[in-house]
Design a protein around this motif. Structure first.
Motif, PDB file in Angstrom:
ATOM      1  N   THR A  33       0.735  -1.280   0.015  1.00 13.42           N
ATOM      2  CA  THR A  33      -0.160   0.003   0.008  1.00 13.42           C
ATOM      3  C   THR A  33       0.880   1.228  -0.281  1.00 13.42           C
ATOM      4  O   THR A  33       2.058   1.029   0.434  1.00 13.42           O
ATOM      5  N   SER A  34       0.172   2.279  -0.323  1.00 13.69           N
ATOM      6  CA  SER A  34       1.005   3.494  -0.155  1.00 13.69           C
ATOM      7  C   SER A  34       0.906   3.983   1.433  1.00 13.69           C
ATOM      8  O   SER A  34       0.448   3.480   2.088  1.00 13.69           O
ATOM      9  N   SER A  35       1.687   5.150   1.678  1.00 12.75           N
ATOM     10  CA  SER A  35       1.538   5.644   2.813  1.00 12.75           C
ATOM     11  C   SER A  35       0.336   6.653   3.174  1.00 12.75           C
ATOM     12  O   SER A  35       0.186   7.093   4.364  1.00 12.75           O
ATOM     13  N   MET A  36      -0.510   6.887   2.166  1.00 12.59           N
ATOM     14  CA  MET A  36      -1.730   7.496   2.161  1.00 12.59           C
ATOM     15  C   MET A  36      -2.814   6.822   3.074  1.00 12.59           C
ATOM     16  O   MET A  36      -2.864   5.574   3.031  1.00 12.59           O
ATOM     17  N   LEU A  37      -3.650   7.534   3.933  1.00 12.66           N
ATOM     18  CA  LEU A  37      -4.537   6.903   4.723  1.00 12.66           C
ATOM     19  C   LEU A  37      -5.573   6.197   3.957  1.00 12.66           C
ATOM     20  O   LEU A  37      -6.052   4.930   4.411  1.00 12.66           O
ATOM     21  N   ARG A  38      -6.093   6.539   2.712  1.00  8.98           N
ATOM     22  CA  ARG A  38      -7.182   5.871   2.169  1.00  8.98           C
ATOM     23  C   ARG A  38      -6.670   4.491   1.474  1.00  8.98           C
ATOM     24  O   ARG A  38      -7.618   3.455   1.398  1.00  8.98           O
ATOM     25  N   THR A  39      -5.374   4.590   1.299  1.00 13.01           N
ATOM     26  CA  THR A  39      -4.765   2.934   0.852  1.00 13.01           C
ATOM     27  C   THR A  39      -4.799   2.099   2.075  1.00 13.01           C
ATOM     28  O   THR A  39      -5.038   0.809   1.659  1.00 13.01           O
ATOM     29  N   ILE A  40      -4.364   2.648   2.964  1.00 16.98           N
ATOM     30  CA  ILE A  40      -4.264   1.802   4.310  1.00 16.98           C
ATOM     31  C   ILE A  40      -5.481   1.303   4.843  1.00 16.98           C
ATOM     32  O   ILE A  40      -5.456  -0.087   5.114  1.00 16.98           O
ATOM     33  N   GLN A  41      -6.515   2.371   4.753  1.00 25.17           N
ATOM     34  CA  GLN A  41      -7.785   1.591   5.289  1.00 25.17           C
ATOM     35  C   GLN A  41      -8.478   0.698   4.108  1.00 25.17           C
ATOM     36  O   GLN A  41      -8.961  -0.154   4.730  1.00 25.17           O
ATOM     37  N   THR A  42      -8.052   1.021   3.075  1.00 20.89           N
ATOM     38  CA  THR A  42      -8.619  -0.063   2.158  1.00 20.89           C
ATOM     39  C   THR A  42      -8.265  -1.291   2.208  1.00 20.89           C
ATOM     40  O   THR A  42      -9.052  -2.676   1.989  1.00 20.89           O
ATOM     41  N   ALA A  43      -6.954  -1.589   2.514  1.00 20.81           N
ATOM     42  CA  ALA A  43      -6.416  -2.932   2.745  1.00 20.81           C
ATOM     43  C   ALA A  43      -6.302  -3.462   3.957  1.00 20.81           C
ATOM     44  O   ALA A  43      -5.855  -4.574   4.526  1.00 20.81           O
ATOM     45  N   SER A  44      -6.982  -2.690   5.216  1.00 20.81           N
ATOM     46  CA  SER A  44      -6.869  -2.946   6.669  1.00 20.81           C
ATOM     47  C   SER A  44      -7.681  -4.011   7.003  1.00 20.81           C
ATOM     48  O   SER A  44      -7.454  -4.613   7.964  1.00 20.81           O
ATOM     49  N   LEU A  45      -8.705  -4.698   6.127  1.00 24.90           N
ATOM     50  CA  LEU A  45      -9.510  -5.893   6.286  1.00 24.90           C
ATOM     51  C   LEU A  45      -8.752  -6.949   5.932  1.00 24.90           C
ATOM     52  O   LEU A  45      -9.541  -8.116   6.122  1.00 24.90           O
ATOM     53  N   ILE A  46      -7.858  -7.041   5.239  1.00 25.63           N
ATOM     54  CA  ILE A  46      -7.115  -8.259   4.576  1.00 25.63           C
ATOM     55  C   ILE A  46      -6.654  -9.052   5.429  1.00 25.63           C
ATOM     56  O   ILE A  46      -5.745  -8.695   6.033  1.00 25.63           O
ATOM     57  N   PRO A  47      -7.188 -10.220   5.825  1.00 24.26           N
ATOM     58  CA  PRO A  47      -6.593 -11.232   6.667  1.00 24.26           C
ATOM     59  C   PRO A  47      -4.955 -11.446   6.409  1.00 24.26           C
ATOM     60  O   PRO A  47      -4.586 -11.664   4.796  1.00 24.26           O
ATOM     61  N   HIS A  48      -4.167 -11.612   7.092  1.00 21.31           N
ATOM     62  CA  HIS A  48      -2.748 -11.969   6.745  1.00 21.31           C
ATOM     63  C   HIS A  48      -2.183 -13.022   7.956  1.00 21.31           C
ATOM     64  O   HIS A  48      -1.551 -12.832   8.754  1.00 21.31           O
ATOM     65  N   PRO A  49      -2.682 -14.195   7.684  1.00 19.97           N
ATOM     66  CA  PRO A  49      -2.406 -15.265   8.571  1.00 19.97           C
ATOM     67  C   PRO A  49      -0.838 -15.681   8.212  1.00 19.97           C
ATOM     68  O   PRO A  49      -0.331 -15.530   7.148  1.00 19.97           O
ATOM     69  N   THR A  50      -0.355 -16.346   9.242  1.00 19.58           N
ATOM     70  CA  THR A  50       1.154 -16.897   9.013  1.00 19.58           C
ATOM     71  C   THR A  50       0.732 -18.457   8.489  1.00 19.58           C
ATOM     72  O   THR A  50       0.306 -19.254   9.203  1.00 19.58           O
ATOM     73  N   LEU A  51       1.395 -18.685   7.231  1.00 24.04           N
ATOM     74  CA  LEU A  51       1.294 -20.001   6.570  1.00 24.04           C
ATOM     75  C   LEU A  51       2.580 -20.667   6.841  1.00 24.04           C
ATOM     76  O   LEU A  51       3.617 -20.096   7.118  1.00 24.04           O
ATOM     77  N   THR A  52       2.960 -22.065   6.768  1.00 21.31           N
ATOM     78  CA  THR A  52       3.809 -22.767   6.808  1.00 21.31           C
ATOM     79  C   THR A  52       4.064 -23.569   5.338  1.00 21.31           C
ATOM     80  O   THR A  52       3.347 -24.641   5.195  1.00 21.31           O
ATOM     81  N   PRO A  53       4.762 -22.997   4.495  1.00 21.46           N
ATOM     82  CA  PRO A  53       5.167 -23.517   3.097  1.00 21.46           C
ATOM     83  C   PRO A  53       5.899 -24.774   3.354  1.00 21.46           C
ATOM     84  O   PRO A  53       6.187 -25.116   4.341  1.00 21.46           O
ATOM     85  N   PRO A  54       5.770 -25.513   2.040  1.00 22.97           N
ATOM     86  CA  PRO A  54       6.495 -26.926   2.091  1.00 22.97           C
ATOM     87  C   PRO A  54       7.782 -26.695   2.629  1.00 22.97           C
ATOM     88  O   PRO A  54       8.488 -27.677   3.235  1.00 22.97           O
ATOM     89  N   ASN A  55       8.506 -25.586   2.521  1.00 30.99           N
ATOM     90  CA  ASN A  55       9.945 -25.492   3.107  1.00 30.99           C
ATOM     91  C   ASN A  55      10.296 -25.472   4.630  1.00 30.99           C
ATOM     92  O   ASN A  55      11.251 -25.412   5.044  1.00 30.99           O
ATOM     93  N   GLY A  56       8.841 -25.274   5.088  1.00 25.50           N
ATOM     94  CA  GLY A  56       8.838 -25.288   6.496  1.00 25.50           C
ATOM     95  C   GLY A  56       8.936 -23.910   7.218  1.00 25.50           C
ATOM     96  O   GLY A  56       8.840 -23.792   8.331  1.00 25.50           O
ATOM     97  N   ALA A  57       9.383 -22.778   6.692  1.00 29.53           N
ATOM     98  CA  ALA A  57       9.619 -21.591   6.968  1.00 29.53           C
ATOM     99  C   ALA A  57       8.514 -20.840   7.182  1.00 29.53           C
ATOM    100  O   ALA A  57       7.744 -20.611   6.069  1.00 29.53           O
ATOM    101  N   PRO A  58       7.907 -20.109   8.198  1.00 30.91           N
ATOM    102  CA  PRO A  58       6.754 -19.343   8.605  1.00 30.91           C
ATOM    103  C   PRO A  58       6.818 -18.276   7.415  1.00 30.91           C
ATOM    104  O   PRO A  58       7.758 -17.559   7.392  1.00 30.91           O
ATOM    105  N   TRP A  59       5.540 -17.963   7.248  1.00 29.39           N
ATOM    106  CA  TRP A  59       5.115 -16.774   6.157  1.00 29.39           C
ATOM    107  C   TRP A  59       4.106 -16.079   6.579  1.00 29.39           C
ATOM    108  O   TRP A  59       2.959 -16.694   6.527  1.00 29.39           O
TER     109      TRP A  59
END
Length: 470
Positions: A278-304
């Motif tokens: 996102t940009s540093s502007m408030l309107r882009t941060i708010q637009t993306a604020s509801l997107i979930p960002h869970p920690t995944l475990t890819p096949p290589n085992g490193a958390p992402w």
């Protein structure tokens, strides 16, 4: 050897590369030069590096490429047919007398071609199968490598060419060797080639939701998003979770929707590690604020942490300078020449104490380089002018046409751009015609429908009046 200031070495790192065409003098594979597994560096004299013929290399087994096998199969199948004229000439030479020689010639002239025709199908059986297209593509690529082998030799590994400026690429930037790259232009070439790769990667471009300044037509600013903007933010969060990250939709204890990772072996596939800018502007941060960002475990085992938001000032909206926060009418009153000059040269016009599109392109360049290096899907939530430049770059449109892309970057629309090694052939160069690798996800109707439902089923015109659009 031809003296050249800059060279790009097309190193053949594949284990199944064809050797049916003999290597020219001085050519060596990565394995022979010590870059492959278990390879030893080739021992050549200094004179050999300057153009002398190298000693005989270790003999390798010759293996035909699929294209060459097909060619040989055709030659075999049609070989007997090509001998009919020779058979006829020999029969004419033998005369009309009945002799053992004429009988054998007659028999061979009839039997051999007939046999070749009846059995030619078996010759091509081994070229069938579901992977025929893959084999054909691989064969076409190997043919290109063979053509390069006829014209070029690899850079010598004995130090005899260390005075040259060159770049050596192995597997599209997986390993990059540079030598004497001191000037500005060579360093920029290295930067570009290091980020370039043919692996398929997807980029999603999304403009922020409706802001308060959008409802009044004011330029720039840092206003928050409106209710309609928050509705799009909810829709974008669901789209990102389902379509980009491939998360599973689950209900929480309070009945609210939640998201969790899909494991390997899931019928709908495993969850995908993705990126979010996102940009540093408030309107882009708010637009993306509801997107979930869970920690995944890819096949290589490193958390992402998938979709972890990263803020880049380089993708902020164009700065309007003295015109920030003004409406078009106020701009015309305070800066009478601004509107006229901008229409005359929109890409080059710079707002008073502000920026032009050329300035945007300049500060976008580092982000473009980083974006090109990614293999993971990337969602960019930014502003119209910024997204026009990125969209034009990714779709092969001239930068002079980017400011005029009025219909491409709309609010409440997500543009999916799937890039791979074949994307270039689908580029149209027309800013009004989308290439085949661009998919448009239009949520404008869904946003308006949700707004009407939340306001008790009012008409769209009433919703627009409330929002201050009309």
């Amino acid at each position: 050897m031809v003296d050249a200031r800059f060279r790009v070495d097309f190193a053949d790192g594949g284990k199944g590369a064809s050797t049916s065409v003999a290597d020219p003098p001085g050519f060596a594979t990565l394995k022979e030069l010590g870059d492959g597994e278990g390879g030893e560096p080739a021992r050549t004299s200094a004179a050999a590096g300057k153009g002398a013929v190298a000693g005989p290399a270790k003999k390798r087994g010759h293996q035909l490429t699929p294209a060459m096998r097909v060619q040989k199969a055709y030659a075999f199948a049609g070989g007997q047919l090509q001998s009919i004229l020779m058979m006829g000439f020999m029969m004419w030479m033998s005369g009309n007398g009945v002799q053992i020689f004429s009988i054998m010639i007659t028999f061979g002239g009839i039997f051999n071609p007939a046999k070749a025709i009846l059995t030619s199908g078996k010759t091509f059986e081994r070229f069938g199968g579901a992977d025929g297209a893959v084999e054909a593509a691989a064969a076409a690529w190997r043919e290109k490598v063979l053509e390069f082998k006829k014209l070029y030799v690899t850079l010598q590994n004995d130090g005899s060419e260390d005075d040259l400026s060159y770049i050596k690429l192995i597997n599209y930037g997986e390993k990059v060797l540079t030598n004497n790259m001191r000037a500005y232009l060579p360093q920029r070439i290295v930067q570009f080639l290091t980020a370039t790769h043919p692996t398929k990667h997807t980029i999603y471009l999304c403009r922020h939701g409706e802001s308060e300044y959008n409802t009044t037509g004011r330029l720039g600013g840092n206003s928050p998003i409106t209710e309609r903007g928050w509705v799009f933010a909810e829709i974008l969060a669901k789209f990102a979770a389902r379509h980009i990250s491939n998360l599973r939709d689950v209900d929480g204890l309070d009945g609210a929707a939640g998201w969790e990772e899909r494991a390997e072996g899931d019928p709908d596939g495993a969850s995908i590690a993705a990126r979010l800018w996102t940009s540093s502007m408030l309107r882009t941060i708010q637009t993306a604020s509801l997107i979930p960002h869970p920690t995944l475990t890819p096949p290589n085992g490193a958390p992402w942490e998938s979709m972890a938001p990263r803020i880049y000032r380089n993708i902020d909206e164009i700065f309007a300078g003295d015109c920030e926060g003004l409406t078009p009418e106020e701009v015309a009153a305070t800066h009478p020449q601004a509107s006229y000059l901008r229409k005359m040269d929109k890409i080059g016009y710079r707002y008073p104490r502000g920026e032009s599109y050329f300035d945007l392109i300049s500060r976008l360049e580092p982000c473009i380089q980083e974006m090109e290096s990614y293999n993971e899907p990337l969602l960019i939530v930014s502003h119209q002018a910024i997204l026009r430049c990125i969209f034009a770059y990714l779709t092969g449109v001239d930068r002079e046409k980017a400011p005029g892309m009025e219909t491409q970057i709309q609010q409440n629309v997500v543009y999916q751009i799937d890039l791979d090694a074949s994307s270039e052939q689908h580029v149209t160069g027309d800013e009004k015609r989308l290439p085949a690798f661009v998919t448009v996800h239009d949520f404008r109707d869904e946003v308006e429908r949700t707004m009407r439902e939340r306001r008790g089923g009012g008409s769209r015109e009433e919703d627009d009046k409330v929002a201050g659009v009309l």
